[in-house]
Write a protein that holds these residues in place. Structure first.
Motif, PDB file in Angstrom:
ATOM      1  N   ASN A  44      21.486 -22.435 -30.409  1.00 43.36           N
ATOM      2  CA  ASN A  44      21.086 -23.823 -30.190  1.00 43.36           C
ATOM      3  C   ASN A  44      19.562 -23.840 -30.273  1.00 43.36           C
ATOM      4  OD1 ASN A  44      20.521 -26.390 -29.334  1.00 43.36           O
ATOM      5  ND2 ASN A  44      21.860 -26.321 -27.539  1.00 43.36           N
ATOM      6  N   TYR A  45      19.051 -23.870 -31.475  1.00 38.32           N
ATOM      7  CA  TYR A  45      17.629 -23.643 -31.706  1.00 38.32           C
ATOM      8  C   TYR A  45      16.746 -24.806 -31.257  1.00 38.32           C
ATOM      9  CZ  TYR A  45      19.484 -19.689 -34.191  1.00 38.32           C
ATOM     10  OH  TYR A  45      20.148 -18.536 -34.502  1.00 38.32           O
ATOM     11  N   GLU A  46      17.279 -26.011 -31.283  1.00 39.41           N
ATOM     12  CA  GLU A  46      16.489 -27.150 -30.807  1.00 39.41           C
ATOM     13  C   GLU A  46      16.244 -27.042 -29.297  1.00 39.41           C
ATOM     14  OE1 GLU A  46      16.970 -31.933 -30.521  1.00 39.41           O
ATOM     15  OE2 GLU A  46      17.724 -30.958 -32.335  1.00 39.41           O
ATOM     16  N   ALA A  47      17.289 -26.725 -28.535  1.00 36.73           N
ATOM     17  CA  ALA A  47      17.151 -26.567 -27.086  1.00 36.73           C
ATOM     18  C   ALA A  47      16.279 -25.350 -26.765  1.00 36.73           C
ATOM     19  CB  ALA A  47      18.524 -26.420 -26.439  1.00 36.73           C
ATOM     20  N   LYS A  48      16.418 -24.287 -27.555  1.00 35.04           N
ATOM     21  CA  LYS A  48      15.582 -23.091 -27.379  1.00 35.04           C
ATOM     22  C   LYS A  48      14.120 -23.455 -27.536  1.00 35.04           C
ATOM     23  CE  LYS A  48      14.228 -20.916 -30.677  1.00 35.04           C
ATOM     24  NZ  LYS A  48      13.508 -20.286 -31.730  1.00 35.04           N
ATOM     25  N   HIS A  49      13.825 -24.213 -28.572  1.00 34.48           N
ATOM     26  CA  HIS A  49      12.450 -24.624 -28.837  1.00 34.48           C
ATOM     27  C   HIS A  49      11.886 -25.444 -27.670  1.00 34.48           C
ATOM     28  CE1 HIS A  49       8.900 -25.927 -30.986  1.00 34.48           C
ATOM     29  NE2 HIS A  49       9.218 -27.184 -30.684  1.00 34.48           N
ATOM     30  N   ARG A  50      12.678 -26.392 -27.155  1.00 32.05           N
ATOM     31  CA  ARG A  50      12.220 -27.218 -26.030  1.00 32.05           C
ATOM     32  C   ARG A  50      11.901 -26.354 -24.816  1.00 32.05           C
ATOM     33  NH1 ARG A  50      16.433 -30.579 -27.453  1.00 32.05           N
ATOM     34  NH2 ARG A  50      17.666 -29.825 -25.700  1.00 32.05           N
ATOM     35  N   CYS A  51      12.781 -25.417 -24.488  1.00 30.76           N
ATOM     36  CA  CYS A  51      12.583 -24.567 -23.309  1.00 30.76           C
ATOM     37  C   CYS A  51      11.384 -23.642 -23.472  1.00 30.76           C
ATOM     38  CB  CYS A  51      13.842 -23.736 -23.037  1.00 30.76           C
ATOM     39  SG  CYS A  51      15.223 -24.720 -22.430  1.00 30.76           S
ATOM     40  N   LEU A  52      11.259 -23.020 -24.627  1.00 31.22           N
ATOM     41  CA  LEU A  52      10.139 -22.101 -24.839  1.00 31.22           C
ATOM     42  C   LEU A  52       8.810 -22.843 -24.914  1.00 31.22           C
ATOM     43  CD1 LEU A  52      11.684 -19.510 -27.319  1.00 31.22           C
ATOM     44  CD2 LEU A  52      11.525 -19.414 -24.820  1.00 31.22           C
ATOM     45  N   THR A  53       8.823 -24.050 -25.478  1.00 32.43           N
ATOM     46  CA  THR A  53       7.608 -24.855 -25.508  1.00 32.43           C
ATOM     47  C   THR A  53       7.196 -25.242 -24.095  1.00 32.43           C
ATOM     48  OG1 THR A  53       8.120 -25.696 -27.714  1.00 32.43           O
ATOM     49  CG2 THR A  53       6.584 -26.993 -26.392  1.00 32.43           C
ATOM     50  N   LYS A  54       8.165 -25.615 -23.265  1.00 29.90           N
ATOM     51  CA  LYS A  54       7.867 -25.972 -21.875  1.00 29.90           C
ATOM     52  C   LYS A  54       7.287 -24.767 -21.128  1.00 29.90           C
ATOM     53  CE  LYS A  54       7.958 -28.676 -18.301  1.00 29.90           C
ATOM     54  NZ  LYS A  54       7.078 -29.816 -18.191  1.00 29.90           N
ATOM     55  N   ALA A  55       7.859 -23.589 -21.316  1.00 26.69           N
ATOM     56  CA  ALA A  55       7.337 -22.383 -20.674  1.00 26.69           C
ATOM     57  C   ALA A  55       5.903 -22.112 -21.133  1.00 26.69           C
ATOM     58  CB  ALA A  55       8.234 -21.185 -20.979  1.00 26.69           C
ATOM     59  N   GLN A  56       5.642 -22.293 -22.412  1.00 22.37           N
ATOM     60  CA  GLN A  56       4.301 -22.085 -22.949  1.00 22.37           C
ATOM     61  C   GLN A  56       3.314 -23.088 -22.352  1.00 22.37           C
ATOM     62  OE1 GLN A  56       3.984 -22.634 -27.187  1.00 22.37           O
ATOM     63  NE2 GLN A  56       2.109 -21.430 -27.304  1.00 22.37           N
ATOM     64  N   GLU A  57       3.724 -24.341 -22.210  1.00 30.41           N
ATOM     65  CA  GLU A  57       2.850 -25.363 -21.622  1.00 30.41           C
ATOM     66  C   GLU A  57       2.516 -25.022 -20.169  1.00 30.41           C
ATOM     67  OE1 GLU A  57       5.157 -28.888 -22.214  1.00 30.41           O
ATOM     68  OE2 GLU A  57       4.483 -29.122 -24.294  1.00 30.41           O
ATOM     69  N   ILE A  58       3.501 -24.555 -19.429  1.00 32.54           N
ATOM     70  CA  ILE A  58       3.275 -24.180 -18.027  1.00 32.54           C
ATOM     71  C   ILE A  58       2.285 -23.023 -17.948  1.00 32.54           C
ATOM     72  CG2 ILE A  58       4.353 -23.150 -15.973  1.00 32.54           C
ATOM     73  CD1 ILE A  58       6.918 -24.746 -16.762  1.00 32.54           C
ATOM     74  N   MET A  59       2.474 -22.017 -18.777  1.00 36.94           N
ATOM     75  CA  MET A  59       1.576 -20.859 -18.742  1.00 36.94           C
ATOM     76  C   MET A  59       0.163 -21.247 -19.165  1.00 36.94           C
ATOM     77  SD  MET A  59       3.464 -18.659 -17.415  1.00 36.94           S
ATOM     78  CE  MET A  59       2.378 -17.268 -17.477  1.00 36.94           C
ATOM     79  N   THR A  60       0.041 -22.172 -20.109  1.00 34.23           N
ATOM     80  CA  THR A  60      -1.279 -22.646 -20.523  1.00 34.23           C
ATOM     81  C   THR A  60      -1.975 -23.351 -19.360  1.00 34.23           C
ATOM     82  OG1 THR A  60      -0.604 -22.857 -22.829  1.00 34.23           O
ATOM     83  CG2 THR A  60      -2.521 -24.148 -22.139  1.00 34.23           C
TER      84      THR A  60
END
Length: 87
Positions: A44-60
């Protein structure tokens, strides 16, 4: 997320001290990374992208906050050094 759970989380975040906010942010990043991994395994690559993007935003955001805190410490150390020179 149910509205009662959202309200609880909003109160928890609003009343947390800075250290607890960092812990909560790391937990959210970890949770998003794990969810992204699960979505990747399920292809489920769309949901994967959303989750990983959110994790990246938090770490930033955590990195930016750490940079700002480090700058404050450096400024305080510089002021202390100048004060000690004038003693």
């Amino acid at each position: 997320m149910r509205s009662s759970l959202k309200a609880y989380r909003a109160v928890e975040l609003g009343s947390a001290d800075k250290r607890m906010l960092v812990v909560l942010m790391f937990e959210a990043a970890r949770r998003n990374l794990e969810q992204g991994r699960q979505h990747m395994l399920q292809r489920n690559y769309e949901a994967k992208h959303r989750c990983l993007t959110k994790a990246q935003e938090i770490m930033t955001e955590l990195q930016l906050a750490l940079d700002a805190a480090l700058q404050l410490v450096c400024d305080a150390a510089r002021e202390l050094k100048l004060s000690l020179i004038h003693i």
